[in-house]
Design a protein around this motif. Structure first.
Motif, PDB file in Angstrom:
ATOM      1  N   CYS A   1       0.850  -1.184   0.000  1.00 25.65           N
ATOM      2  CA  CYS A   1       0.000   0.000   0.000  1.00 25.65           C
ATOM      3  C   CYS A   1       0.887   1.236   0.000  1.00 25.65           C
ATOM      4  O   CYS A   1       2.058   1.163   0.383  1.00 25.65           O
ATOM      5  CB  CYS A   1      -0.883  -0.011   1.256  1.00 25.65           C
ATOM      6  SG  CYS A   1      -2.196   1.206   1.228  1.00 25.65           S
TER       7      CYS A   1
ATOM      8  N   GLY B   1       8.890 -14.782   4.987  1.00 22.52           N
ATOM      9  CA  GLY B   1       7.447 -14.966   5.090  1.00 22.52           C
ATOM     10  C   GLY B   1       6.674 -13.768   4.572  1.00 22.52           C
ATOM     11  O   GLY B   1       5.457 -13.706   4.735  1.00 22.52           O
ATOM     12  N   GLN B   2       7.393 -12.821   3.972  1.00 21.51           N
ATOM     13  CA  GLN B   2       6.761 -11.565   3.527  1.00 21.51           C
ATOM     14  C   GLN B   2       5.912 -10.973   4.639  1.00 21.51           C
ATOM     15  O   GLN B   2       4.766 -10.589   4.438  1.00 21.51           O
ATOM     16  CB  GLN B   2       5.869 -11.814   2.323  1.00 21.51           C
ATOM     17  CG  GLN B   2       6.570 -11.663   1.007  1.00 21.51           C
ATOM     18  CD  GLN B   2       5.573 -11.833  -0.129  1.00 21.51           C
ATOM     19  OE1 GLN B   2       4.537 -11.194  -0.162  1.00 21.51           O
ATOM     20  NE2 GLN B   2       5.894 -12.709  -1.052  1.00 21.51           N
ATOM     21  N   ASP B   3       6.481 -10.922   5.840  1.00 19.99           N
ATOM     22  CA  ASP B   3       5.669 -10.428   6.949  1.00 19.99           C
ATOM     23  C   ASP B   3       6.387  -9.366   7.764  1.00 19.99           C
ATOM     24  O   ASP B   3       5.908  -8.937   8.793  1.00 19.99           O
ATOM     25  CB  ASP B   3       5.229 -11.593   7.839  1.00 19.99           C
ATOM     26  CG  ASP B   3       6.389 -12.460   8.274  1.00 19.99           C
ATOM     27  OD1 ASP B   3       7.549 -12.108   7.950  1.00 19.99           O
ATOM     28  OD2 ASP B   3       6.156 -13.487   8.931  1.00 19.99           O
TER      29      ASP B   3
ATOM     30  N   PRO C   1      -1.575  -9.192  -0.037  1.00 24.20           N
ATOM     31  CA  PRO C   1      -2.197  -9.457   1.268  1.00 24.20           C
ATOM     32  C   PRO C   1      -1.279  -8.962   2.383  1.00 24.20           C
ATOM     33  O   PRO C   1      -0.057  -9.057   2.270  1.00 24.20           O
ATOM     34  CB  PRO C   1      -2.317 -10.983   1.305  1.00 24.20           C
ATOM     35  CG  PRO C   1      -2.289 -11.417  -0.122  1.00 24.20           C
ATOM     36  CD  PRO C   1      -1.392 -10.433  -0.827  1.00 24.20           C
ATOM     37  N   VAL C   2      -1.862  -8.437   3.448  1.00 23.59           N
ATOM     38  CA  VAL C   2      -1.038  -7.845   4.499  1.00 23.59           C
ATOM     39  C   VAL C   2      -1.514  -8.356   5.864  1.00 23.59           C
ATOM     40  O   VAL C   2      -2.717  -8.392   6.128  1.00 23.59           O
ATOM     41  CB  VAL C   2      -1.096  -6.303   4.421  1.00 23.59           C
ATOM     42  CG1 VAL C   2      -2.526  -5.781   4.462  1.00 23.59           C
ATOM     43  CG2 VAL C   2      -0.296  -5.667   5.543  1.00 23.59           C
ATOM     44  N   PRO C   3      -0.579  -8.783   6.727  1.00 22.72           N
ATOM     45  CA  PRO C   3      -1.002  -9.210   8.067  1.00 22.72           C
ATOM     46  C   PRO C   3      -1.695  -8.054   8.791  1.00 22.72           C
ATOM     47  O   PRO C   3      -1.245  -6.912   8.709  1.00 22.72           O
ATOM     48  CB  PRO C   3       0.319  -9.575   8.759  1.00 22.72           C
ATOM     49  CG  PRO C   3       1.295  -9.815   7.657  1.00 22.72           C
ATOM     50  CD  PRO C   3       0.873  -8.934   6.527  1.00 22.72           C
ATOM     51  N   LEU C   4      -2.784  -8.377   9.503  1.00 26.83           N
ATOM     52  CA  LEU C   4      -3.542  -7.324  10.183  1.00 26.83           C
ATOM     53  C   LEU C   4      -2.675  -6.552  11.169  1.00 26.83           C
ATOM     54  O   LEU C   4      -2.835  -5.351  11.348  1.00 26.83           O
ATOM     55  CB  LEU C   4      -4.752  -7.936  10.897  1.00 26.83           C
ATOM     56  CG  LEU C   4      -5.883  -8.400   9.971  1.00 26.83           C
ATOM     57  CD1 LEU C   4      -6.869  -9.276  10.734  1.00 26.83           C
ATOM     58  CD2 LEU C   4      -6.604  -7.219   9.350  1.00 26.83           C
ATOM     59  N   GLY C   5      -1.732  -7.259  11.816  1.00 28.37           N
ATOM     60  CA  GLY C   5      -0.851  -6.592  12.778  1.00 28.37           C
ATOM     61  C   GLY C   5       0.004  -5.530  12.097  1.00 28.37           C
ATOM     62  O   GLY C   5       0.268  -4.467  12.652  1.00 28.37           O
ATOM     63  N   VAL C   6       0.436  -5.821  10.868  1.00 27.11           N
ATOM     64  CA  VAL C   6       1.222  -4.842  10.116  1.00 27.11           C
ATOM     65  C   VAL C   6       0.340  -3.675   9.710  1.00 27.11           C
ATOM     66  O   VAL C   6       0.710  -2.507   9.861  1.00 27.11           O
ATOM     67  CB  VAL C   6       1.848  -5.513   8.869  1.00 27.11           C
ATOM     68  CG1 VAL C   6       2.477  -4.468   7.964  1.00 27.11           C
ATOM     69  CG2 VAL C   6       2.874  -6.563   9.288  1.00 27.11           C
ATOM     70  N   LEU C   7      -0.855  -4.007   9.239  1.00 23.53           N
ATOM     71  CA  LEU C   7      -1.787  -2.944   8.844  1.00 23.53           C
ATOM     72  C   LEU C   7      -2.097  -2.029  10.031  1.00 23.53           C
ATOM     73  O   LEU C   7      -2.101  -0.806   9.910  1.00 23.53           O
ATOM     74  CB  LEU C   7      -3.071  -3.582   8.303  1.00 23.53           C
ATOM     75  CG  LEU C   7      -4.251  -2.664   7.990  1.00 23.53           C
ATOM     76  CD1 LEU C   7      -3.847  -1.581   6.989  1.00 23.53           C
ATOM     77  CD2 LEU C   7      -5.424  -3.469   7.435  1.00 23.53           C
ATOM     78  N   ALA C   8      -2.308  -2.649  11.198  1.00 19.67           N
ATOM     79  CA  ALA C   8      -2.703  -1.864  12.372  1.00 19.67           C
ATOM     80  C   ALA C   8      -1.626  -0.856  12.769  1.00 19.67           C
ATOM     81  O   ALA C   8      -1.932   0.181  13.331  1.00 19.67           O
ATOM     82  CB  ALA C   8      -3.003  -2.790  13.548  1.00 19.67           C
ATOM     83  N   ARG C   9      -0.372  -1.171  12.466  1.00 20.37           N
ATOM     84  CA  ARG C   9       0.710  -0.278  12.887  1.00 20.37           C
ATOM     85  C   ARG C   9       1.402   0.388  11.704  1.00 20.37           C
ATOM     86  O   ARG C   9       2.484   0.937  11.858  1.00 20.37           O
ATOM     87  CB  ARG C   9       1.737  -1.062  13.700  1.00 20.37           C
ATOM     88  CG  ARG C   9       1.241  -1.443  15.092  1.00 20.37           C
ATOM     89  CD  ARG C   9       2.313  -2.142  15.890  1.00 20.37           C
ATOM     90  NE  ARG C   9       2.711  -3.399  15.266  1.00 20.37           N
ATOM     91  CZ  ARG C   9       2.083  -4.551  15.480  1.00 20.37           C
ATOM     92  NH1 ARG C   9       1.048  -4.596  16.291  1.00 20.37           N
ATOM     93  NH2 ARG C   9       2.482  -5.648  14.886  1.00 20.37           N
ATOM     94  N   ALA C  10       0.798   0.328  10.530  1.00 23.26           N
ATOM     95  CA  ALA C  10       1.454   0.847   9.333  1.00 23.26           C
ATOM     96  C   ALA C  10       1.912   2.275   9.552  1.00 23.26           C
ATOM     97  O   ALA C  10       1.144   3.117   9.992  1.00 23.26           O
ATOM     98  CB  ALA C  10       0.505   0.776   8.149  1.00 23.26           C
TER      99      ALA C  10
END
Ligand SMILES: Cc1cc2nc3c(=O)[nH]c(=O)nc-3n(C[C@H](O)[C@H](O)[C@H](O)COP(=O)(O)OP(=O)(O)OC[C@H]3O[C@@H](n4cnc5c(N)ncnc54)[C@H](O)[C@@H]3O)c2cc1C
Ligand SMILES: Cc1cc2nc3c(=O)[nH]c(=O)nc-3n(C[C@H](O)[C@H](O)[C@H](O)COP(=O)(O)OP(=O)(O)OC[C@H]3O[C@@H](n4cnc5c(N)ncnc54)[C@H](O)[C@@H]3O)c2cc1C
Lengths: 478, 387
Positions: free
Chosen positions: A93, A110-112, A451-460
C-alpha cells in the motif's frame, strides 16, 4: 542521507522503473527503488535473453547491450548511495502523508516484516500481469502462462524432446515460441487468434516501424528455422489429459470470432503456454486516488498522474513493450528530478525519449485492435469449466447467477458466486467473469497490492523510518 | 412498482407478490448493485436501543428466521443464526452494557450477561482481560447480495417482473397529484403505487416526485481476511460500536465487528463517516479497523487482510428509516434510509410496505417512520450531507 533532502521512491524495477530511477539519480535526486523480485529487470530483463542462436536478430542484441548499460549505471549509483535498492520488497500500500508519501512494504522469507519508506515523490512502475482466459481443461498441469513458460525455460525445466503449443493472442507469443524453440523444445504449433488479413490492411502504417517489423521478422525467421507451424485465426478449444496435459484441440475461427465447426484438430503436447495479453497493475495508483482507465493509469506528457507528486510509467499506464517502458520511465525520472527540486522541467532535455514514446505508442495503438481474444471465446466454455480457481467456481454457476439471480455485471456476478473473491482477487478470472456476466468493467482488486497481516496494517507507518534490519542492498545481478 | 433492487426493494417485491399484488421491480443496475452489494449481512437486535427501530428489528428477525427455515432458502442466502456477543473492556462499560440489555429484555430481546470468566467459553479466542459481555442469541447473518437475489427470485416465481438496467428519471402523476407510474430511460412504466426503495438515492427519487427526503451517504469500510477455518463463532463487537452506530457524527468512527463467514474469510467492519460519495481508501480507517479487531482477537495479528471494500449507508438525520405512505404524494410509499441496518430491517420493511399496498393495517405503527417528519431546512446547515 539526510531526511530533509527530497527523495523519490520508485516502485517496480522493470524497464520503466529502472529508467526512471537512473534519470532521477543522474540529475541529483536521491532514489529508493523497490521491487518484489530478487533483482532488477522486471518482466523483460529478468529472464536471460532468449538464446536465439548465432543468427540472433540485431534488435535483440541491441536490447541485451542496453540492459548491460542500465545495470552498469545502476551499480554506479548504488555505490555512491544515490540509489538505494530494496529487492524482495513487496509494496502492499502507499498513502499520502504531510510533505509526501509513505510506501508500505513487506519483506523477509514470510513476507511479513514491515518497512515504511518516506518519499517526497513517487514513480509507479508496477508493470502488468498476464491475462489468461479459461477453456475446458485449462487447469490441467502442463498448462502455463506465456510468461510462465519463459520461467520454465530459465529453470531448465523444459528440456529438448518436450512438445509445447503456444496459444492465445498478442505480440508476446512470438518471442515466447521462438525462445522455447531455441532451447530445444519442439513447438508443435503457434496458435494466434488474430487474423493476418487485418495486418495486411494496416501494412502501410506498419511499414513506418521498421525496427519493430525487423524484430517480428527475426522471430518469424526463428520459427521458420525451427519448423514451428503457425496457425493464425485459430484458437485452443480444449486441453486434454487425465492427470496432466496430453494434447490440445485447436480449431479455426470464422470472421465473427466463432469457432468453425468441423475444423478441430488434435495436437499432442505436454506443455501449453497461453496468454491473452497483459493487463496493467493499478492497485497502488487507485489506492492513492490516481485516475485510471481500462488501459491503465492516466498520465500527462511528463508522465505525471493527476495526483501531484506521483508519476507513472511503463506497462501500468498501458502496454507497448520494453522500449516504450524505458522511454516513459526516463521522462518520468527527468520530470520528477526537476519538479521535486522546485523547478519546471525542460522537456527539450528528453526530446529523444518523447519521440520514441510517441512512435511506440502509435505503434501499440495500431497493433492493439488487431490482437484480442476471439469475440465469442466464452461460447467454448462448458458449464463445468472452472472459471475461478481460488474459489472453485465454474462457468455454469456464473451463468446461473446471471440467468436466475439477476447478476447483470461482473461485480454482482462476483458477489453472487464468489468468483474472484479468493486469494488472487480476480486478477486471474476477472475478465472471464465479466464476459460471462455480459459486460461491465472487470472488478478491480484492491486496495491492497498484496495481502497484508492485520498486525502490520494496524501499525502501518509506525515503524522507525526505513529501519530495515538486515536488509540487503543487492548489487545488480551478473 | 418498486424502485431499487437492493435487499429492501427485493423484500418489498417479495412480500407484495405474496399479498397477491402485481409487482414490477426496477433498478438502473443489476440486482444488489447498490449498497446491498457493499456491506455486511448482520441481522442485529443487539445494537438497537428500545424504541421503534428495535421493534422493526424484532419483526424482521422473526421474518428472517421464517425465511431461513424455508427449504433451500436458508442455505442459498447463507442464513446463520449464530448469535452475537458484545464485550466491554472496562467495568463501567460492562455496567452500561447490562443496563442496555435490561431495557432490551423488557422489549422482548433475549440478552444474557456473561461474566468475564465465562466469555472465553462462549468465544475461545477472545482477548484476555475483558470486563464482561452480553450474549444475544437472536443475532443472525445472511450474505446480503444472495439475500437480495433470492428474494427477487422468489418474487419472480410469484409473478413479479424484474427490469434491470433501467433508470427511473421521473415520477408520473395525474392531475390530482397522485402517482401513476414512473418514467425511465427506456419508456414509461405505469402503476398506481410506487415504492421508493432507492437506498442512498432515496432522496433523489423523492425529489423526482416533488418531495424532500433527507437521505445522505455514510461511508463504511469492511476488511476481509484470508479464509480461515471456523474459529470465531459469534458476531463479536466492542461496546464502543454502539456509540458509533447511535452517534450521528460526520467524523470517522471505527469500532470493529468481527465475524466469521460460511466461506471462510473473517469480516471486520465497519467504519462510519459522512464524506459524500468519496470512493478513496484512507489508510487510517483501515488501520483503525485492524487495530480494533486485534484488540478483540489477538490471534488476528498474523492473519492477512486480502482486501477491503467500501459502501455508502443510507443515513437519515434522526437515524430511523423512512417507511410508509407519503401523505404529500398519494400512491408514493417509501422504504429507504436504513443506514447500517438495511439488510436486517429489510424483511420487516417489506412486510409493512406490502400491508400498506394491500390496504391492510400494518403490523407496526408507522408514525415514527413517516416521511414528512423531518423539519424543513433552515439556512445552510440544512440536509444531512451539508454538515
Ligand atoms: C511472456 C512475455 C514476453 C514478452 N516479450 C516481449 C518482447 O519480446 N518485446 C517487448 O518489447 N516486450 C515484451 N514483453 C513485454 C515487456 O516485458 C513489458 O512491456 C515490460 O517489461 C514493461 O516494463 P515495466 O517496467 O512497465 O513493467 P515490468 O517489467 O512488468 O516490471 C514491473 C516490476 O514491478 C514490480 N512490482 C509490481 N508490483 C509491485 C509491488 N506491489 N511491490 C513491489 N514490486 C512490484 C514487479 O516485480 C516487476 O519487477 C513481454 C512480456 C511477457 C509477459
Ligand atoms: C460497510 C457496510 C457494512 C454494512 N453492514 C450491515 C450489516 O451488517 N447489517 C445490515 O443490516 N446492514 C448493513 N449495512 C447497511 C446495508 O448495506 C444497507 O442499509 C442496505 O444495503 C440498504 O439496502 P437498500 O435496498 O435500501 O439500498 P441499495 O442496496 O443501495 O439499493 C438501492 C437500489 O436502488 C437503485 N436505484 C437508485 N436510484 C435509482 C433510480 N433512479 N432508478 C432505478 N434504480 C435506482 C440502485 O441502483 C440500488 O440498486 C452495511 C453497509 C455498509 C456500507
Amino acid at each position: 542521507m539526510t531526511t530533509a533532502e527530497p527523495r523519490l521512491a520508485v516502485i517496480g524495477a522493470g524497464p520503466a522503473g529502472l529508467a526512471a530511477a537512473l534519470a532521477a539519480a543522474d540529475r541529483g535526486l536521491g532514489v529508493t527503488l523497490l521491487d518484489a523480485a530478487d533483482g532488477p529487470g522486471g518482466q523483460f530483463y529478468r529472464q536471460p535473453a532468449p538464446a536465439l542462436g548465432a543468427r540472433r536478430p540485431e534488435a535483440l542484441h541491441h536490447r541485451w547491450s542496453a540492459w548491460r548499460r542500465l545495470r552498469a549505471r545502476l551499480a554506479g549509483h548504488l555505490a555512491t548511495g544515490q540509489v538505494r535498492q530494496l529487492t524482495a520488497h513487496h509494496v502492499w500500500c502507499a498513502e499520502r502523508s504531510p510533505g509526501g508519501f509513505l510506501v508500505h512494504a513487506l519483506y523477509g522469507p514470510g513476507q511479513d516484516r514491515p518497512v515504511t519508506v518516506r518519499a517526497a515523490g513517487l514513480v509507479l512502475a508496477t508493470g502488468g500481469y498476464e491475462q489468461v482466459l479459461p477453456f475446458p481443461g485449462w487447469t490441467l498441469p502442463g498448462v502455463v502462462t506465456a510468461g510462465g513458460a519463459q520461467a520454465l525455460l530459465k529453470g531448465n525445466l523444459v528440456r529438448a524432446g518436450h512438445r509445447a503449443v503456444v496459444a492465445g493472442t498478442g505480440p508476446l507469443l512470438l518471442p515466447v515460441a521462438a525462445g522455447l524453440a531455441a532451447t530445444g523444445t519442439r513447438v508443435a504449433a503457434l496458435v494466434e487468434a488474430a487474423d493476418p488479413r487485418e495486418f495486411t490492411r494496416c501494412a502501410a502504417v506498419l511499414a513506418g516501424y521498421p525496427a519493430q517489423l525487423a524484430e517480428a521478422a527475426g522471430y518469424a525467421a526463428a520459427l521458420l528455422r525451427h519448423r514451428v507451424p503457425v496457425r493464425p485465426r485459430h484458437t485452443v478449444v480444449r486441453a486434454h489429459g487425465t492427470v496432466r496435459l496430453e494434447a490440445v484441440t485447436v480449431a479455426a475461427l470464422d470472421g465473427r470470432g466463432r469457432v468453425r465447426s468441423g475444423t478441430g484438430r488434435r495436437i499432442a503436447c505436454d506443455t501449453l503456454a497461453v496468454g491473452h495479453g497483459l493487463l496493467p497493475s493499478t492497485e497502488l495508483a487507485r489506492v492513492l486516488g490516481c485516475r485510471t482507465e481500462d488501459r491503465g493509469v492516466t498520465v500527462d506528457p511528463e508522465q505525471r498522474t493527476d495526483v501531484p507528486g506521483i508519476w507513472a510509467a511503463g506497462e501500468t499506464t498501458g502496454g507497448g513493450g520494453a522500449a516504450l517502458a524505458l522511454a516513459e520511465g526516463h521522462i518520468a525520472g527527468c520530470s520528477a528530478a526537476a519538479r521535486l527540486a522546485g523547478r519546471a522541467p525542460d522537456s527539450a532535455g528528453w526530446a529523444g525519449a518523447a519521440r520514441t514514446r510517441g512512435r511506440l505508442r502509435r505503434f501499440a495503438a495500431v497493433l492493439e485492435p488487431l490482437y484480442g481474444p476471439p469475440a465469442h471465446w466464452d461460447e467454448q466454455l462448458t458449464d463445468d469449466t472452472p472459471v475461478c480457481r481460488c474459489e472453485e467456481v465454474d462457468a455454469g454457476t456464473v451463468r446461473a447467477a446471471v440467468r436466475d439471480l439477476g447478476a447483470g455485471d461482473a461485480r454482482t456476478a462476483k458477489l453472487l458466486t464468489r468468483a474472484g473473491m479468493g486469494w488472487c482477487q480476480g486478477r486471474m478470472c476477472g475478465p472471464a467473469v465479466a464476459a460471462l456476466a455480459g459486460g461491465g468493467a472487470r472488478p478491480t482488486p484492491g486496495p491492497f497490492a498484496r495481502p497484508v497481516p492485520l498486525g502490520v496494517l494496524a501499525r502501518a507507518g509506525e515503524e522507525p523510518e526505513e529501519a530495515v534490519p538486515g536488509h540487503r542492498a543487492t548489487p545488480p545481478g551478473p | 412498482m418498486v424502485v431499487g433492487a437492493g435487499t429492501v426493494g427485493a423484500a418489498c417485491a417479495f412480500y407484495a407478490a405474496g399479498e397477491g399484488l402485481r409487482v414490477a421491480l426496477v433498478d438502473r443496475g443489476p440486482v444488489a448493485g447498490g449498497t446491498t452489494g457493499a456491506g455486511e449481512g448482520n441481522l442485529l437486535v443487539s445494537d438497537k436501543e428500545p424504541g421503534p427501530e428495535l421493534e422493526l428489528a424484532l419483526l424482521s428477525t422473526r421474518l428472517w428466521a421464517e425465511l431461513g427455515a424455508g427449504t433451500g432458502f436458508g442455505t442459498a442466502v447463507e442464513y446463520e443464526s449464530k448469535g452475537g456477543v458484545v464485550v466491554a473492556s472496562t467495568t463501567e462499560g460492562f455496567a452500561g452494557l447490562e443496563r442496555l440489555a435490561a431495557g432490551q429484555r423488557a422489549a422482548g430481546v433475549a440478552a444474557r450477561p456473561v461474566a468475564a470468566d465465562q466469555l472465553r467459553e462462549l468465544e475461545p479466542r477472545l482477548a484476555p482481560g475483558l470486563a464482561g459481555g452480553v450474549h444475544y442469541p437472536q443475532d443472525a447473518q445472511v450474505m446480503p447480495a444472495l439475500a437480495a437475489a433470492q428474494l427477487v427470485r422468489a418474487a419472480r416465481a410469484a409473478g413479479a417482473r424484474l427490469h434491470t438496467g433501467r433508470t427511473v428519471t421521473g415520477v408520473l402523476r395525474d392531475a390530482a397529484g397522485a402517482v401513476r407510474g414512473v418514467r425511465t430511460d427506456r419508456g414509461e412504466l405505469h402503476a398506481p403505487a410506487v415504492v421508493n426503495a432507492a437506498g442512498c438515492w432515496g432522496g433523489e427519487l423523492a425529489g423526482l416526485a416533488g418531495v424532500r427526503l433527507p437521505v445522505a451517504p455514510r461511508r463504511g469500510f469492511v476488511l476481509v481476511t484470508e479464509p480461515l477455518p471456523p474459529v470465531i463463532r459469534h458476531k463479536v463487537y466492542a461496546a464502543d460500536y454502539l456509540a458509533g452506530v447511535a452517534g450521528g457524527s460526520a467524523a470517522l468512527t471505527t469500532s470493529p465487528v468481527v465475524e466469521g463467514t460460511a466461506a471462510g474469510p473473517v469480516l471486520i467492519g465497519a467504519s462510519r463517516e459522512r464524506v459524500g460519495f468519496d470512493r478513496s481508501f484512507p489508510v487510517p480507517a483501515l488501520r483503525a479497523l485492524a487495530a480494533g479487531a486485534i484488540r478483540l482477537f489477538p490471534f488476528l495479528e498474523r492473519v492477512r487482510a486480502i482486501r477491503s471494500y467500501l459502501g455508502f449507508r443510507p443515513w437519515t438525520p434522526d437515524r430511523l428509516p423512512v417507511v410508509g405512505p407519503d401523505p404529500r404524494v398519494p400512491g408514493l410509499v417509501h422504504a429507504c434510509g436504513h443506514e447500517g441496518a438495511g439488510i436486517g430491517l429489510a424483511t420487516g420493511t417489506g412486510r409493512l410496505v406490502a400491508q400498506v399496498l394491500a390496504g391492510r393495517v400494518p403490523d407496526l405503527d408507522l408514525t415514527p417512520f413517516r416521511p414528512d417528519r423531518f423539519r424543513e431546512p433552515t439556512g445552510s446547515r440544512a440536509t444531512g450531507e451539508a454538515r
